[in-house]
Each structure stands twice: as C-alpha cells, then as structure tokens.
Design a protein around this motif. Structure first.
Motif, PDB file in Angstrom:
ATOM      1  N   GLU A  87       2.553   1.251 -12.301  1.00  0.00           N
ATOM      2  CA  GLU A  87       2.695   1.917 -13.600  1.00  0.00           C
ATOM      3  C   GLU A  87       2.107   1.128 -14.763  1.00  0.00           C
ATOM      4  O   GLU A  87       2.584   1.225 -15.888  1.00  0.00           O
ATOM      5  N   PHE A  88       1.054   0.345 -14.497  1.00  0.00           N
ATOM      6  CA  PHE A  88       0.312  -0.294 -15.573  1.00  0.00           C
ATOM      7  C   PHE A  88      -0.846   0.608 -15.984  1.00  0.00           C
ATOM      8  O   PHE A  88      -1.389   1.363 -15.171  1.00  0.00           O
ATOM      9  N   ASP A  89      -1.234   0.499 -17.241  1.00  0.00           N
ATOM     10  CA  ASP A  89      -2.438   1.145 -17.756  1.00  0.00           C
ATOM     11  C   ASP A  89      -3.562   0.125 -17.581  1.00  0.00           C
ATOM     12  O   ASP A  89      -3.752  -0.758 -18.409  1.00  0.00           O
ATOM     13  N   VAL A  90      -4.285   0.224 -16.469  1.00  0.00           N
ATOM     14  CA  VAL A  90      -5.246  -0.811 -16.076  1.00  0.00           C
ATOM     15  C   VAL A  90      -6.558  -0.654 -16.822  1.00  0.00           C
ATOM     16  O   VAL A  90      -7.158   0.421 -16.846  1.00  0.00           O
ATOM     17  N   ARG A  91      -6.982  -1.760 -17.445  1.00  0.00           N
ATOM     18  CA  ARG A  91      -8.285  -1.834 -18.096  1.00  0.00           C
ATOM     19  C   ARG A  91      -9.079  -2.913 -17.365  1.00  0.00           C
ATOM     20  O   ARG A  91      -8.673  -4.063 -17.340  1.00  0.00           O
ATOM     21  N   GLU A  92     -10.176  -2.521 -16.776  1.00  0.00           N
ATOM     22  CA  GLU A  92     -10.959  -3.472 -15.989  1.00  0.00           C
ATOM     23  C   GLU A  92     -12.119  -4.023 -16.811  1.00  0.00           C
ATOM     24  O   GLU A  92     -12.872  -3.275 -17.418  1.00  0.00           O
ATOM     25  N   VAL A  93     -12.242  -5.337 -16.808  1.00  0.00           N
ATOM     26  CA  VAL A  93     -13.393  -5.996 -17.417  1.00  0.00           C
ATOM     27  C   VAL A  93     -14.464  -6.091 -16.332  1.00  0.00           C
ATOM     28  O   VAL A  93     -14.135  -6.394 -15.184  1.00  0.00           O
ATOM     29  N   PRO A  94     -15.732  -5.855 -16.668  1.00  0.00           N
ATOM     30  CA  PRO A  94     -16.764  -6.032 -15.638  1.00  0.00           C
ATOM     31  C   PRO A  94     -16.659  -7.415 -15.012  1.00  0.00           C
ATOM     32  O   PRO A  94     -16.427  -8.409 -15.694  1.00  0.00           O
ATOM     33  N   VAL A  95     -16.772  -7.465 -13.683  1.00  0.00           N
ATOM     34  CA  VAL A  95     -16.608  -8.722 -12.958  1.00  0.00           C
ATOM     35  C   VAL A  95     -17.624  -9.761 -13.436  1.00  0.00           C
ATOM     36  O   VAL A  95     -18.794  -9.447 -13.655  1.00  0.00           O
ATOM     37  N   VAL A  96     -17.156 -10.968 -13.645  1.00  0.00           N
ATOM     38  CA  VAL A  96     -18.030 -12.073 -14.050  1.00  0.00           C
ATOM     39  C   VAL A  96     -18.543 -12.727 -12.776  1.00  0.00           C
ATOM     40  O   VAL A  96     -17.761 -13.193 -11.940  1.00  0.00           O
ATOM     41  N   THR A  97     -19.853 -12.742 -12.619  1.00  0.00           N
ATOM     42  CA  THR A  97     -20.468 -13.200 -11.377  1.00  0.00           C
ATOM     43  C   THR A  97     -21.338 -14.443 -11.591  1.00  0.00           C
ATOM     44  O   THR A  97     -21.529 -14.903 -12.712  1.00  0.00           O
ATOM     45  N   ASP A  98     -21.833 -14.935 -10.463  1.00  0.00           N
ATOM     46  CA  ASP A  98     -22.838 -16.002 -10.450  1.00  0.00           C
ATOM     47  C   ASP A  98     -22.347 -17.265 -11.160  1.00  0.00           C
ATOM     48  O   ASP A  98     -23.076 -17.901 -11.918  1.00  0.00           O
ATOM     49  N   LEU A  99     -21.096 -17.636 -10.897  1.00  0.00           N
ATOM     50  CA  LEU A  99     -20.498 -18.760 -11.603  1.00  0.00           C
ATOM     51  C   LEU A  99     -20.831 -20.114 -10.986  1.00  0.00           C
ATOM     52  O   LEU A  99     -20.315 -21.129 -11.428  1.00  0.00           O
ATOM     53  N   ARG A 100     -21.715 -20.109 -10.002  1.00  0.00           N
ATOM     54  CA  ARG A 100     -22.186 -21.383  -9.448  1.00  0.00           C
ATOM     55  C   ARG A 100     -23.535 -21.783 -10.038  1.00  0.00           C
ATOM     56  O   ARG A 100     -24.097 -22.801  -9.669  1.00  0.00           O
ATOM     57  N   SER A 101     -24.036 -20.963 -10.948  1.00  0.00           N
ATOM     58  CA  SER A 101     -25.376 -21.207 -11.510  1.00  0.00           C
ATOM     59  C   SER A 101     -25.295 -21.672 -12.958  1.00  0.00           C
ATOM     60  O   SER A 101     -25.687 -20.961 -13.868  1.00  0.00           O
ATOM     61  N   GLY A 102     -24.752 -22.825 -13.191  1.00  0.00           N
ATOM     62  CA  GLY A 102     -24.711 -23.372 -14.545  1.00  0.00           C
ATOM     63  C   GLY A 102     -23.382 -23.174 -15.234  1.00  0.00           C
ATOM     64  O   GLY A 102     -22.498 -22.467 -14.745  1.00  0.00           O
ATOM     65  N   ALA A 103     -23.257 -23.800 -16.384  1.00  0.00           N
ATOM     66  CA  ALA A 103     -22.005 -23.791 -17.140  1.00  0.00           C
ATOM     67  C   ALA A 103     -21.757 -22.418 -17.763  1.00  0.00           C
ATOM     68  O   ALA A 103     -22.645 -21.835 -18.385  1.00  0.00           O
ATOM     69  N   ILE A 104     -20.530 -21.941 -17.636  1.00  0.00           N
ATOM     70  CA  ILE A 104     -20.172 -20.619 -18.151  1.00  0.00           C
ATOM     71  C   ILE A 104     -20.267 -20.569 -19.674  1.00  0.00           C
ATOM     72  O   ILE A 104     -20.634 -19.550 -20.253  1.00  0.00           O
ATOM     73  N   ASP A 105     -19.939 -21.670 -20.344  1.00  0.00           N
ATOM     74  CA  ASP A 105     -19.933 -21.656 -21.810  1.00  0.00           C
ATOM     75  C   ASP A 105     -21.333 -21.606 -22.407  1.00  0.00           C
ATOM     76  O   ASP A 105     -21.488 -21.409 -23.606  1.00  0.00           O
ATOM     77  N   GLU A 106     -22.360 -21.746 -21.575  1.00  0.00           N
ATOM     78  CA  GLU A 106     -23.747 -21.630 -22.051  1.00  0.00           C
ATOM     79  C   GLU A 106     -24.275 -20.204 -21.947  1.00  0.00           C
ATOM     80  O   GLU A 106     -25.384 -19.918 -22.400  1.00  0.00           O
ATOM     81  N   ARG A 107     -23.493 -19.312 -21.387  1.00  0.00           N
ATOM     82  CA  ARG A 107     -23.910 -17.913 -21.244  1.00  0.00           C
ATOM     83  C   ARG A 107     -23.454 -17.139 -22.478  1.00  0.00           C
ATOM     84  O   ARG A 107     -22.385 -16.530 -22.513  1.00  0.00           O
ATOM     85  N   GLU A 108     -24.270 -17.200 -23.523  1.00  0.00           N
ATOM     86  CA  GLU A 108     -23.886 -16.632 -24.820  1.00  0.00           C
ATOM     87  C   GLU A 108     -23.612 -15.140 -24.759  1.00  0.00           C
ATOM     88  O   GLU A 108     -22.696 -14.644 -25.418  1.00  0.00           O
ATOM     89  N   ASP A 109     -24.391 -14.412 -23.961  1.00  0.00           N
ATOM     90  CA  ASP A 109     -24.184 -12.962 -23.848  1.00  0.00           C
ATOM     91  C   ASP A 109     -22.821 -12.653 -23.222  1.00  0.00           C
ATOM     92  O   ASP A 109     -22.123 -11.739 -23.647  1.00  0.00           O
ATOM     93  N   LEU A 110     -22.431 -13.452 -22.231  1.00  0.00           N
ATOM     94  CA  LEU A 110     -21.134 -13.267 -21.594  1.00  0.00           C
ATOM     95  C   LEU A 110     -20.010 -13.581 -22.570  1.00  0.00           C
ATOM     96  O   LEU A 110     -19.044 -12.817 -22.677  1.00  0.00           O
ATOM     97  N   CYS A 111     -20.127 -14.688 -23.281  1.00  0.00           N
ATOM     98  CA  CYS A 111     -19.103 -15.060 -24.268  1.00  0.00           C
ATOM     99  C   CYS A 111     -18.898 -13.951 -25.282  1.00  0.00           C
ATOM    100  O   CYS A 111     -17.756 -13.596 -25.608  1.00  0.00           O
TER     101      CYS A 111
END
Length: 195
Positions: A151-175
């Motif tokens: 009974e949750f109202d589920v909101r799905e965020v698009p899955v974040v992928t390819d997290l072995r290819s560099g630092a996540i905080d450098e992906r400005e579009d994702l941030c």
C-alpha cells in the motif's frame, strides 16, 4: 513536507548514499524537511517471523534501531529507499528493512490487513555497477509491485547504472537529474495541496 531517506548499504559514503542524499538535497531546496538513515550506523536485526507485532498492541518486539525508523516513518510524507543491486537483487540491508515493515504495513494477502486511506509515497532508487539498465528490470518491477501490495504510492527513479566507470560525483547530468527528481516530489505535493 517531511521526507526520510533509507540508505540500505553498509558503505556510508558509497554510491547509494550519494544518490539518496542528492534526492534529499533537491527536496530540501524546495523547503522539505529531510533526514537520512545509514545502515552502517544502525543495528537492525532480521524479522523473526514471530507474528507478535500483529497479536498485540506493542508492535515489533525486536527492540533495536528499527524503532527509530518506525517513529520517523509515522511523520514522513515520503520515504526515499536507496537500494544497491547485489547478486541480481536488493542488498541484504534492503531486505532486512523490507521484512521489518511487516510490523507496520501488512500486505493485502495478510489476515492483518487494514485498508490504507492515504498511501505513503515511496521513492525506490536502484543502482548497479553494470551499464545495462534493463539487466535486472524484472526484479525491479517485482520489487515495485511488492511495495504497491504493501500500500505504498511507489515512485521509481530511473536506475543509476555503470557505477564502476569513474566517480559518481563527477557525473553532473546525474547529479542534476537526481536533485530535480527530489525537487519535483515536493513541488507535486505542494501543487496537490493548493488544488
């Protein structure tokens, strides 16, 4: 609006924490009150399957840090659940959290089920090292459906992928997209209250 984040990973400053915190940051920018829980800071035991939570008025009889989360969930308008994909499914921490929800949220197939008047928003944020976003889609769809049964109202965020290819905080579009999603969650609620 009050939003809590659950980081279902033992890595306190890992990718899952980064993702959940960016979502909360976007919500906070729009005036939401936010708080996050890191599994690495908590002592949460698995569900015992004892059914005591539904046999009396005490709730869950396991007295550990899940009690803090239950308390905050009572006042939350939305929950952001960060789930890293390990071995094709949510982390062990995510499963422990999910199982312990039984004390508060009975699925429809449970004899303890009571109809929910207002569904609580749940943002499911999956992340994975593999670059193929569709690789674990059947499992993610299953998980979404499971939370809908709770009974949750589920909101799905698009899955974040390819997290072995560099630092996540450098992906400005994702941030930016994560912050925008968090902002939109609050703005949507504000729009509903005005309507």
């Amino acid at each position: 609006m009050n939003i809590i984040g659950i980081i279902a990973s033992q890595r306190k400053e890992g990718n899952t924490a980064f993702i959940v915190n960016k979502l909360l940051e976007g919500a906070k920018d729009q005036g939401a009150k936010t708080q996050s829980f890191h599994f690495s800071d908590l002592n949460i035991n698995p569900c015992r399957g004892c059914m005591a939570c539904h046999k009396g008025a005490e709730g869950c009889v396991i007295k550990d840090d899940m009690q803090k989360i239950y308390e905050e969930m009572e006042h939350a308008d939305a929950i952001v659940l960060g789930l890293p994909i390990y071995m094709g499914q949510m982390s062990a921490q995510g499963k422990i959290f999910t199982d312990r929800l039984f004390a508060r949220f009975s699925p429809k197939f449970s004899p303890f089920f009571k109809e929910v008047v207002t569904k609580q928003k749940l943002v499911l944020s999956f992340n994975q090292g593999n670059p193929d976003a569709s690789l674990f889609k059947p499992y993610m769809d299953y998980t979404n459906h499971m939370f809908e049964i709770l009974e949750f109202d589920v909101r799905e965020v698009p899955v974040v992928t390819d997290l072995r290819s560099g630092a996540i905080d450098e992906r400005e579009d994702l941030c930016m997209s994560l912050k925008n999603f968090g902002s939109a969650l609050v703005l949507e609620e504000a729009h509903k209250s005005v309507s």
